[in-house]
Each structure stands twice: as structure tokens, then as C-alpha cells.
Design a protein around this motif. Structure first.
Motif, PDB file in Angstrom:
ATOM      1  N   ALA A   1       0.879  -1.261  -0.045  1.00  0.00           N
ATOM      2  CA  ALA A   1      -0.004   0.017   0.014  1.00  0.00           C
ATOM      3  C   ALA A   1       0.884   1.324  -0.102  1.00  0.00           C
ATOM      4  O   ALA A   1       0.580   2.346  -0.520  1.00  0.00           O
ATOM      5  CB  ALA A   1      -0.961  -0.037   1.114  1.00  0.00           C
ATOM      6  N   VAL A   2       2.154   1.142   1.024  1.00  0.00           N
ATOM      7  CA  VAL A   2       2.987   2.349   0.856  1.00  0.00           C
ATOM      8  C   VAL A   2       3.379   2.823  -0.546  1.00  0.00           C
ATOM      9  O   VAL A   2       3.382   3.955  -1.098  1.00  0.00           O
ATOM     10  CB  VAL A   2       4.049   2.126   1.762  1.00  0.00           C
ATOM     11  N   GLN A   3       3.794   1.469  -1.194  1.00  0.00           N
ATOM     12  CA  GLN A   3       4.393   1.816  -2.504  1.00  0.00           C
ATOM     13  C   GLN A   3       3.529   2.481  -3.531  1.00  0.00           C
ATOM     14  O   GLN A   3       3.734   3.122  -4.426  1.00  0.00           O
ATOM     15  CB  GLN A   3       5.046   0.358  -3.295  1.00  0.00           C
ATOM     16  N   ALA A   4       2.370   2.084  -3.258  1.00  0.00           N
ATOM     17  CA  ALA A   4       1.278   2.448  -4.226  1.00  0.00           C
ATOM     18  C   ALA A   4       0.761   3.870  -3.856  1.00  0.00           C
ATOM     19  O   ALA A   4       0.729   4.784  -5.168  1.00  0.00           O
ATOM     20  CB  ALA A   4      -0.160   1.616  -4.210  1.00  0.00           C
ATOM     21  N   MET A   5       0.929   4.429  -2.603  1.00  0.00           N
ATOM     22  CA  MET A   5       0.822   5.668  -2.514  1.00  0.00           C
ATOM     23  C   MET A   5       1.932   6.504  -3.007  1.00  0.00           C
ATOM     24  O   MET A   5       1.771   7.626  -3.438  1.00  0.00           O
ATOM     25  CB  MET A   5       0.545   5.785  -1.026  1.00  0.00           C
ATOM     26  N   LEU A   6       2.895   5.987  -2.610  1.00  0.00           N
ATOM     27  CA  LEU A   6       4.388   6.889  -3.482  1.00  0.00           C
ATOM     28  C   LEU A   6       4.174   6.931  -4.718  1.00  0.00           C
ATOM     29  O   LEU A   6       4.432   7.915  -5.354  1.00  0.00           O
ATOM     30  CB  LEU A   6       5.474   5.971  -2.755  1.00  0.00           C
ATOM     31  N   GLN A   7       3.842   5.756  -5.444  1.00  0.00           N
ATOM     32  CA  GLN A   7       3.489   5.940  -6.772  1.00  0.00           C
ATOM     33  C   GLN A   7       2.426   6.900  -7.266  1.00  0.00           C
ATOM     34  O   GLN A   7       2.681   7.703  -8.179  1.00  0.00           O
ATOM     35  CB  GLN A   7       3.356   4.550  -7.530  1.00  0.00           C
ATOM     36  N   CYS A   8       1.639   7.007  -6.528  1.00  0.00           N
ATOM     37  CA  CYS A   8       0.656   8.124  -6.983  1.00  0.00           C
ATOM     38  C   CYS A   8       0.986   9.380  -6.670  1.00  0.00           C
ATOM     39  O   CYS A   8       0.582  10.347  -7.341  1.00  0.00           O
ATOM     40  CB  CYS A   8      -0.687   7.687  -6.030  1.00  0.00           C
ATOM     41  N   GLN A   9       1.685   9.880  -5.513  1.00  0.00           N
ATOM     42  CA  GLN A   9       2.386  10.996  -5.340  1.00  0.00           C
ATOM     43  C   GLN A   9       3.272  11.283  -6.308  1.00  0.00           C
ATOM     44  O   GLN A   9       3.299  12.447  -6.915  1.00  0.00           O
ATOM     45  CB  GLN A   9       3.057  10.747  -3.987  1.00  0.00           C
ATOM     46  N   ARG A  10       4.120  10.335  -6.910  1.00  0.00           N
ATOM     47  CA  ARG A  10       5.094  10.648  -7.889  1.00  0.00           C
ATOM     48  C   ARG A  10       4.212  11.176  -9.141  1.00  0.00           C
ATOM     49  O   ARG A  10       4.675  12.266  -9.808  1.00  0.00           O
ATOM     50  CB  ARG A  10       5.933   9.404  -8.285  1.00  0.00           C
ATOM     51  N   VAL A  11       3.122  10.545  -9.660  1.00  0.00           N
ATOM     52  CA  VAL A  11       2.553  10.751 -10.843  1.00  0.00           C
ATOM     53  C   VAL A  11       1.720  12.432 -10.616  1.00  0.00           C
ATOM     54  O   VAL A  11       1.942  13.185 -11.319  1.00  0.00           O
ATOM     55  CB  VAL A  11       1.491   9.861 -11.122  1.00  0.00           C
ATOM     56  N   SER A  12       1.224  12.735  -9.311  1.00  0.00           N
ATOM     57  CA  SER A  12       0.655  13.762  -9.134  1.00  0.00           C
ATOM     58  C   SER A  12       1.474  15.031  -9.082  1.00  0.00           C
ATOM     59  O   SER A  12       1.160  16.053  -9.806  1.00  0.00           O
ATOM     60  CB  SER A  12      -0.082  13.784  -7.743  1.00  0.00           C
ATOM     61  N   ASP A  13       2.726  14.834  -8.522  1.00  0.00           N
ATOM     62  CA  ASP A  13       3.479  15.874  -8.607  1.00  0.00           C
ATOM     63  C   ASP A  13       3.998  16.093 -10.146  1.00  0.00           C
ATOM     64  O   ASP A  13       4.305  17.390 -10.382  1.00  0.00           O
ATOM     65  CB  ASP A  13       4.883  15.503  -7.618  1.00  0.00           C
ATOM     66  N   PHE A  14       4.221  15.039 -10.688  1.00  0.00           N
ATOM     67  CA  PHE A  14       4.736  15.309 -12.075  1.00  0.00           C
ATOM     68  C   PHE A  14       3.656  16.118 -12.710  1.00  0.00           C
ATOM     69  O   PHE A  14       4.035  17.001 -13.734  1.00  0.00           O
ATOM     70  CB  PHE A  14       5.047  13.823 -12.698  1.00  0.00           C
ATOM     71  N   LEU A  15       2.651  15.772 -12.803  1.00  0.00           N
ATOM     72  CA  LEU A  15       1.421  16.421 -13.307  1.00  0.00           C
ATOM     73  C   LEU A  15       1.221  18.037 -12.891  1.00  0.00           C
ATOM     74  O   LEU A  15       1.046  18.802 -13.640  1.00  0.00           O
ATOM     75  CB  LEU A  15      -0.023  15.797 -13.288  1.00  0.00           C
TER      76      LEU A  15
ATOM     77  N   TYR B   1       2.328  23.656 -13.884  1.00  0.00           N
ATOM     78  CA  TYR B   1       3.048  24.897 -13.401  1.00  0.00           C
ATOM     79  C   TYR B   1       3.739  25.341 -14.787  1.00  0.00           C
ATOM     80  O   TYR B   1       3.738  26.575 -14.890  1.00  0.00           O
ATOM     81  CB  TYR B   1       3.693  24.794 -12.073  1.00  0.00           C
ATOM     82  N   LEU B   2       4.721  24.609 -15.186  1.00  0.00           N
ATOM     83  CA  LEU B   2       5.515  24.901 -16.312  1.00  0.00           C
ATOM     84  C   LEU B   2       5.046  25.571 -17.413  1.00  0.00           C
ATOM     85  O   LEU B   2       5.495  26.031 -18.312  1.00  0.00           O
ATOM     86  CB  LEU B   2       6.682  23.893 -16.279  1.00  0.00           C
TER      87      LEU B   2
ATOM     88  N   HIS C   1       7.578  20.698  -7.127  1.00  0.00           N
ATOM     89  CA  HIS C   1       6.759  19.542  -7.444  1.00  0.00           C
ATOM     90  C   HIS C   1       7.781  18.641  -8.202  1.00  0.00           C
ATOM     91  O   HIS C   1       8.091  17.353  -7.920  1.00  0.00           O
ATOM     92  CB  HIS C   1       5.759  19.622  -7.879  1.00  0.00           C
ATOM     93  N   LEU C   2       8.234  18.992  -9.272  1.00  0.00           N
ATOM     94  CA  LEU C   2       9.362  18.211  -9.893  1.00  0.00           C
ATOM     95  C   LEU C   2      10.419  17.611  -9.281  1.00  0.00           C
ATOM     96  O   LEU C   2      10.885  16.228  -9.414  1.00  0.00           O
ATOM     97  CB  LEU C   2      10.120  18.802 -11.220  1.00  0.00           C
ATOM     98  N   LEU C   3      11.028  18.369  -8.138  1.00  0.00           N
ATOM     99  CA  LEU C   3      12.140  17.870  -7.384  1.00  0.00           C
ATOM    100  C   LEU C   3      11.621  16.913  -6.384  1.00  0.00           C
ATOM    101  O   LEU C   3      12.119  15.792  -5.847  1.00  0.00           O
ATOM    102  CB  LEU C   3      12.855  18.892  -6.670  1.00  0.00           C
ATOM    103  N   ALA C   4      10.395  17.017  -5.978  1.00  0.00           N
ATOM    104  CA  ALA C   4       9.725  16.063  -5.120  1.00  0.00           C
ATOM    105  C   ALA C   4       9.662  14.793  -5.705  1.00  0.00           C
ATOM    106  O   ALA C   4       9.779  13.768  -5.094  1.00  0.00           O
ATOM    107  CB  ALA C   4       8.392  16.616  -4.538  1.00  0.00           C
ATOM    108  N   VAL C   5       9.447  14.687  -7.132  1.00  0.00           N
ATOM    109  CA  VAL C   5       9.230  13.392  -7.712  1.00  0.00           C
ATOM    110  C   VAL C   5      10.717  12.538  -7.753  1.00  0.00           C
ATOM    111  O   VAL C   5      10.533  11.451  -7.324  1.00  0.00           O
ATOM    112  CB  VAL C   5       8.840  13.818  -9.293  1.00  0.00           C
ATOM    113  N   PHE C   6      11.726  13.504  -7.863  1.00  0.00           N
ATOM    114  CA  PHE C   6      13.093  12.713  -7.833  1.00  0.00           C
ATOM    115  C   PHE C   6      13.397  12.415  -6.356  1.00  0.00           C
ATOM    116  O   PHE C   6      14.039  11.589  -6.207  1.00  0.00           O
ATOM    117  CB  PHE C   6      14.138  13.892  -8.542  1.00  0.00           C
ATOM    118  N   SER C   7      12.919  13.180  -5.492  1.00  0.00           N
ATOM    119  CA  SER C   7      13.397  12.814  -4.073  1.00  0.00           C
ATOM    120  C   SER C   7      12.584  11.596  -3.643  1.00  0.00           C
ATOM    121  O   SER C   7      13.056  10.822  -3.070  1.00  0.00           O
ATOM    122  CB  SER C   7      12.755  14.047  -3.188  1.00  0.00           C
ATOM    123  N   LEU C   8      11.425  11.334  -3.976  1.00  0.00           N
ATOM    124  CA  LEU C   8      10.936  10.038  -3.913  1.00  0.00           C
ATOM    125  C   LEU C   8      11.459   8.834  -4.364  1.00  0.00           C
ATOM    126  O   LEU C   8      11.826   7.894  -3.947  1.00  0.00           O
ATOM    127  CB  LEU C   8       9.431   9.955  -4.414  1.00  0.00           C
TER     128      LEU C   8
END
Length: 728
Positions: free
Chosen positions: A29-43, A48-49, A85-92
Motif C-alpha cells: 500500500a505504501v508503494q502504491a501511494m508513493l507511486q500515486c504521489q509521483r504521478v501527481s507531482d509530475f502532473l 505549473y511549467l 513538485h518536480l524535485l519532489a518526484v526525484f526525491s521519492l
């Protein structure tokens, strides 16, 4: 130390993003939420850009000068927020990376500063946006009001156009007369605008005259009532209302109590408001080539409105009504200008018709005068021609006398030739044409006769005379002997007429000249030099020694007329500068003398031939009878065709030949004679003064005339014609 802070930071990030889920130990479940956060931060980072790109496109399409700094702040805020948000994707993906932690921290600090500055700028921008929105709403309301007003104006223009078209049609369909146009305008304008009365005032003929009432309509009751004119006094052009109306093209509302309004309503106070407008009275003289003609005078149209239907108060003129009146006034001015042009054209047409009638009358008078002149001229020529016929006939008998001396024969021949010339000149005047008749003639005999007459002219003028005739000149040539004789006498008379005193001597010189001389124009260019000859005639005035008086130049010299005859004969003629001599060069065709020599045996003799002579002129009848008796005939003469028919109709008459000298009446008399049973075999000879052509010969065959003799009657011609008729 760095690795420690990085590990601490990564643990904190994991704790931040994992939360309580990590406590449950559910790694999936943790990995699924992390993956969802990556996609959201990327979008979020992509959104923003993309905002700076949209702002850049907006700045390229419009002028962003007032919002330049705000747009830059929003663009920086969007870029830093997207970077966070893009840096947050890489931090994960790399939680233990110290570089990502520093970059994320710096991006957040900068984003915080930019967002704070943007928030402060929005505090000052939001009131401006609110004011712009209010202004936009105000402008929208104004636009809706303008659309509503535009619709009203359009409906008013359409209504005005309908009224103007109706009135224009009525005006144009009325008769093209100024009074009819004004009457039609008042009638239909009163009906369209619900007028109480309408009147037209016109100035007098001169500038500055008073205005007079020429048309007035009062619509009291159901129909228009025509008010009798003449009771209203004229209005001065210096009236204030008149001056105000005349000064402007627009319609003017008259003040209460106006003298112009009261006079236009029949000396009664109008129930409604009164308006007036000037109408140009254009004339043809106002159209002087300019695009816009300027009227020399104006009429005034005065209109009074009716009272309101409820009876409370009076109606007022609206701007729409005044516009209609102004447009109608322009149309009336155009119609009046057309009427003025038509009236001027009609007057000009009447004047031209009158002038045409005068010209036709003058033409008829001129034709009658010309006919009278021609009749008088013909009568004069005929009166002069008949004695010439008699003289020529008598001279033909005198010239046949055998006991005449040479000088007597020369005088007789000269008189006969002069009579022939006078007869030819009268024929030229009667026919108004000049003709040349080329026939063989005796040149030497012509010269002797011309010198005889010229000598008589010189003796009568008190001058001497001498001539030189070249012996080498031929005897017989071909040409017009009458014209040559005329030219020689005219040259002598012209030289004699230039003298101022009786001194001097007239000299003639006749000699042949070279055929290639420049002044000699050959008549027959196809003939060789041996078949033609150029003859030079020169007339000069020889003065005595010491006489230096210059010659005169009398008016009406006939030398120009002679030059025209010379041109017809293809010759040349000129005179000296002092007028003392005239030279003539003519070209003749040579003729053998044996073929043209006359003999006395050519005149026949008729032994007792019984001839009936019908001749209207007494002198000519006597001369013709003498000629017939000289030919050996027994002639009986009558004075008319009726006497001739009566004599031939009698049983006792026994004539062998009839000689008719009745001009054109001879054909009718001949037809009547051929109708007589006992005279169908009678020989008829007619003597005519006209030129014999094919039409005359056809008339002779139709009327039964056996022979023609052209006047003047000479002994030789009459004998030859009678011999020809009897032989045939």
C-alpha cells in the motif's frame, strides 16, 4: 555531517509521505501511494511549467505594459512551484540524495519569496480589476442603449424615406409647371405631416421686392380649402423671420406671433407651431457650368401644424418632421429647376418655330422673287433674242448678194458675227452656264472681221488702229469661233477702257508661237506637232512720245471673266503690269481647207414649193417669209397655231410643207395636225430656240415632226433642212 543531514532528511521525507501507513507495515500500500504521489507531482509540475508559455503567448497577442511586472511574478511563481513538485518526484525516487534535498530547499525558499511578492502585488491589482469590470459593464449598457437608439433612428429614417419617396413620386408625377409642382407639394405634405395650413410666398421679378402670397391651402374640415388670394398684404424682405429663413438651408420654427405665420394662416392665429423653409427658384441662367448652381431668388414655404386631437395644447415640430420638410424642399427645388428648364426650352422652341415660320415665309418670298427675276430675265432675253434672230436672218440674205464690194461684204460679215456673239452671250445669261462648241472655222476670215470691229471701236474712242497678221497662219482650224471673237473684242475694249485721254493707237498682233512654249497648253495632247498650232493674240495701246499719263483701272473690268473662258478653252491669258497690253495664247487643231470651203451652190432653190408658216412674232414672221421667198417658195404666214389649224382644216388649202416657229407649242400643234384626216401626209418642220438633244428628237418623233431647225434661221440652214426633209 552531510551524509547525516541527508539521511535525516530522507527519513523525514519518508515519514512525511508515508505517515501512519508505514506503521501498519503494509509495504504494498505504501508503494502504491508513493507511486500515486509521483504521478501527481509530475502532473502538477507540468501544469505549473505550462503557465509561463501561456503567459508568453498572451504577451505576444496583446500589449502587457500595465501588467508587465505581475506577469513576470506569476511566471516566476509558476516556474518555481513546478520545479518544487518536480524535485519532489526525484526525491521519492532517491530519498538519500543530499543534492536533491538542497535543490528542493532552495526552490521552496524562492517559491515562498515569489509567492509573497505576488500576493502583495495582487492586493494593489484586484481593485483595478474591479474598476475595469465595472467600466466594462457600463460600456455594455451604453452599447445596448446605442443599439436601441440606432434602431429608432433606422426606423425613423425608413419612415422618412417612405414619406419622401411618396411625396417625391407625387411631385414628379405632377405637370412640369412651377405652380402645379408647388400646389402638389403643399397638398401631399399637408396630408403626410397633418398640417393645418400651408402657404408659399414668392418675391417679385426684381431683387429686393416684397414677398407675395401665390399659393395657400387651408385643410379645415374633411378636404383642402383654397383660400382666395389677394387679401393678404405683401411681406417685406427685411422682416426678421424672413431674414432668418433666407439665411439657412434648414427648416426654421417661427416664433409665436410672427407676421409671416399669421399672414400665411389667413390673418388668423395658427393652432399649432409654424415652420418655414426656403426653396431655391433656379433658372437656366443659374446653370453656368458649376457643379452646384446658385439660385438668384428663393420662395418660402410656410407650414402650420394642427392642434392635438385631445384639444389640450398645440403640437410642436419634431426633428424628424423638420428633416422631412428639408428633404422635400430639396426635391421641390429639383422639380422647379426641371420646370424652369422645360419652360425655357418651350419658350426657345416657340421662338425657333416663329423664326422657322419667318424663314419659310422669307424663303417663299425669295423663291417668288427669284422666279420673278428669272421670268423678267427670260422675257428680256427673249425680247432681245428675237430681233437678233431677225438681224441674222436678214444678214444671211444680204451676204448672198453677188454685187457687193469686198468692204461691204466685210462689214456685213462683221455685223453678222457680232449679232451671233450677242445671241451667244444672251444664251449664256439665260442658261447661266458657259459652253465651248468646237467646229471648223476660217481663222483668217475671223481675224479680218474682228479687226474691222476693233477698228470701229478704236475710231469711236478717238484712238488710232493698226494690226499685224502673220501670213503663215493657217486658214481653217478647229475651235469655237464665237468665243475667240468674244475674247478679241473684250481684249480691245478692256485696253481702250483703261485710257484717260484720247491719245494713243490700238494695235493688234496675231502670230503663231512655238508649240513647246510654257504658256501654250495643248488641247489635244495626242496629236503631233504638225496637226496643231499655237496662236498668240496681243492687243496693246501705243502712246505718242512724251505722253506719260498712267492708264486708269476702271471698276468692273471683264478680264477675269475672259480668263474663265480661256481656261475652258485650255489657253492662257495675261496682261502687263501697266495695263497697256493683253496677251492671249490659244491652241487650235488644223483642218484641211478643201473639206470646209463654202460654195454658192450649197443653197438649193425650190420652184414654187407651197409652205404654210406659223410664227407668233411679226418681225420674225416677215423675215422668215422673205427667206422662204429667197429660196423660191410660195409662203403664206399665220400668227398662231389656232389659225394654222383652221387654215389646214379648210378643204381648199393645198400646202406641201408646214414650218412651225412656235417654240414648244409646235409639238402640240403638230399632234393636232396629225389628227386631221386630210393632213396626215403633210411635211412638218419645226424651228426651235432650244438646244436639240435626244429628248427633243423623241418628242419630234412622237408628234410627227419631220425635221428640226435650230434658231437663228439663216438662208443656208433653212435651205439645207428643207432639202433634207423633201428628199427623205
Amino acid at each position: 555531517m552531510a551524509r547525516h543531514f541527508a539521511a535525516a532528511g530522507a527519513g523525514a521525507v519518508q515519514r512525511y509521505y508515508c505517515g501512519g501507513a508505514c506503521d501498519g507495515g503494509d509495504d504494498g500500500a505504501v508503494q502504491a501511494m508513493l507511486q500515486c504521489q509521483r504521478v501527481s507531482d509530475f502532473l502538477i509540475a507540468a501544469s505549473y511549467l505550462s503557465i509561463p508559455l501561456e503567459l508568453l503567448y498572451f504577451a505576444s497577442c496583446a500589449d502587457p505594459a500595465p501588467l508587465k511586472w505581475l506577469l513576470l511574478q506569476l511566471a516566476a511563481f509558476a516556474v518555481l512551484g513546478g520545479a518544487t513538485h518536480l524535485l519532489a518526484v526525484f526525491s521519492l525516487a532517491h530519498p538519500h540524495s543530499s543534492g536533491l534535498l538542497l535543490a528542493s530547499t532552495a526552490a521552496k525558499l524562492l517559491a515562498a519569496l515569489v509567492s509573497f511578492a505576488t500576493a502583495v502585488s495582487l492586493v494593489a491589482l484586484i481593485p483595478r480589476l474591479i474598476r475595469a469590470k465595472l467600466r466594462e459593464a457600463f460600456l455594455r449598457a451604453k452599447a445596448r442603449q446605442l443599439d436601441h437608439d440606432l434602431g429608432l433612428i433606422r426606423r425613423r429614417v425608413e419612415a422618412t424615406s417612405r414619406v419622401v419617396r411618396m411625396l417625391t413620386h407625387r411631385i414628379r408625377s405632377s405637370p412640369l409647371d412651377a405652380h402645379s409642382i408647388l400646389h402638389t407639394t403643399m397638398l401631399h405634405l399637408a396630408d403626410a405631416l397633418e398640417l393645418h395650413s400651408c402657404a408659399v410666398w414668392m418675391p417679385g421679378r426684381d431683387a429686393g421686392d416684397d414677398l407675395h402670397l401665390v399659393h395657400q391651402l387651408s385643410l379645415r374640415g374633411k378636404g383642402p380649402v383654397r383660400i382666395v388670394l389677394g387679401s393678404q398684404a405683401p411681406i417685406s424682405p427685411d422682416d426678421p423671420d424672413v431674414l432668418d429663413v433666407m439665411a439657412s438651408e434648414a427648416a426654421k420654427v417661427l416664433r409665436p406671433g410672427s407676421e409671416l405665420a399669421t399672414a400665411s394662416s389667413g390673418e388668423l392665429q395658427p393652432p399649432g407651431a409654424v415652420a418655414a423653409i426656403r426653396i431655391p427658384m433656379l433658372k437656366v441662367s443659374n446653370f453656368d457650368g458649376r457643379k452646384t448652381p446658385v439660385a438668384s431668388s428663393y420662395a418660402i414655404l410656410v407650414m402650420a401644424l394642427r392642434s392635438k386631437a385631445s384639444g389640450s395644447g398645440s403640437r410642436e415640430w419634431s426633428g424628424h418632421d423638420l428633416e422631412v420638410v428639408q428633404v422635400i424642399a430639396d426635391q421641390v427645388a429639383v422639380a422647379l429647376s426641371h420646370a424652369a428648364v422645360l419652360e425655357e426650352w418651350q419658350a426657345m422652341s416657340d421662338r425657333l418655330a416663329e423664326q422657322n415660320r419667318a424663314l419659310v415665309h422669307a424663303k417663299q418670298d425669295a423663291m417668288m422673287a427669284t422666279e420673278g427675276i428669272n421670268s423678267i430675265q427670260s422675257a428680256m432675253c427673249d425680247g432681245m433674242r428675237r430681233p437678233m434672230y431677225s438681224i441674222i436672218g436678214l444678214l444671211s440674205m444680204v451676204r448672198q448678194a453677188e454685187d457687193m464690194r469686198p468692204e461691204q461684204r466685210l462689214v456685213a460679215d462683221a455685223i453678222a458675227r457680232t449679232s451671233t456673239l450677242s445671241l451667244a452671250l444672251m444664251n449664256d445669261v439665260d442658261r447661266e452656264t458657259l459652253t465651248v462648241n468646237r467646229m471648223p472655222f476660217d481663222l483668217r476670215s475671223l481675224m479680218r472681221e474682228a479687226m474691222s470691229v476693233a477698228g470701229c471701236l478704236a475710231s469711236c474712242g478717238g484712238a488710232g488702229f493698226s494690226y499685224q497678221l502673220e501670213n503663215a497662219l493657217p486658214e481653217w482650224v478647229v475651235g469655237d469661233e464665237t468665243r475667240v471673237f468674244h475674247l478679241l473684242l473684250q481684249m480691245a475694249g478692256d485696253v481702250l477702257g483703261r485710257r484717260r485721254d484720247g491719245a494713243g493707237r490700238l494695235s493688234f498682233s496675231i502670230k503663231s508661237c512655238s508649240a513647246d512654249q510654257k504658256d501654250c497648253i495643248p488641247v489635244w495632247p495626242n496629236l503631233s506637232a504638225g496637226c496643231s498650232i499655237c496662236v498668240e493674240f496681243q492687243v496693246a495701246m501705243e502712246r505718242s512720245t512724251g505722253c506719260s499719263q498712267p492708264p486708269s483701272s476702271p471698276a468692273g473690268s471683264q478680264i477675269n471673266m475672259c480668263k474663265k473662258i480661256v481656261q475652258m478653252m485650255n489657253g492662257t491669258m495675261w496682261s502687263a503690269s501697266d495695263g497697256e497690253s493683253i496677251t492671249l495664247i490659244l491652241h487650235f487643231q488644223l483642218q484641211q481647207s478643201r473639206a470646209c470651203r463654202r460654195t454658192s451652190s450649197s443653197i438649193p432653190h425650190f420652184n414654187g414649193l407651197r409652205i404654210l408658216l406659223a410664227e407668233g412674232d411679226r418681225m420674225s414672221r416677215a423675215v422668215t417669209q422673205k427667206l422662204l421667198e429667197q429660196l423660191g417658195c410660195q409662203a403664206i404666214s399665220v400668227s398662231s397655231g389656232a389659225h394654222c389649224l383652221a387654215l389646214l382644216g379648210s378643204a381648199g388649202s393645198s400646202f406641201q410643207l408646214l414650218l412651225l416657229d412656235l417654240d414648244m407649242d409646235a409639238f402640240e400643234v403638230a399632234l393636232q395636225i396629225r389628227g386631221l384626216k386630210n393632213r396626215r401626209w403633210l411635211l412638218i418642220v419645226a424651228a426651235l430656240a432650244v438646244t436639240v438633244d435626244d429628248s427633243i428628237r423623241e418628242m419630234c418623233r412622237h408628234s410627227g415632226i419631220n425635221g428640226l431647225i435650230q434658231k437663228p434661221l439663216t438662208l443656208t440652214a433653212l435651205g439645207a433642212q428643207l432639202h433634207r426633209v423633201l428628199r427623205n
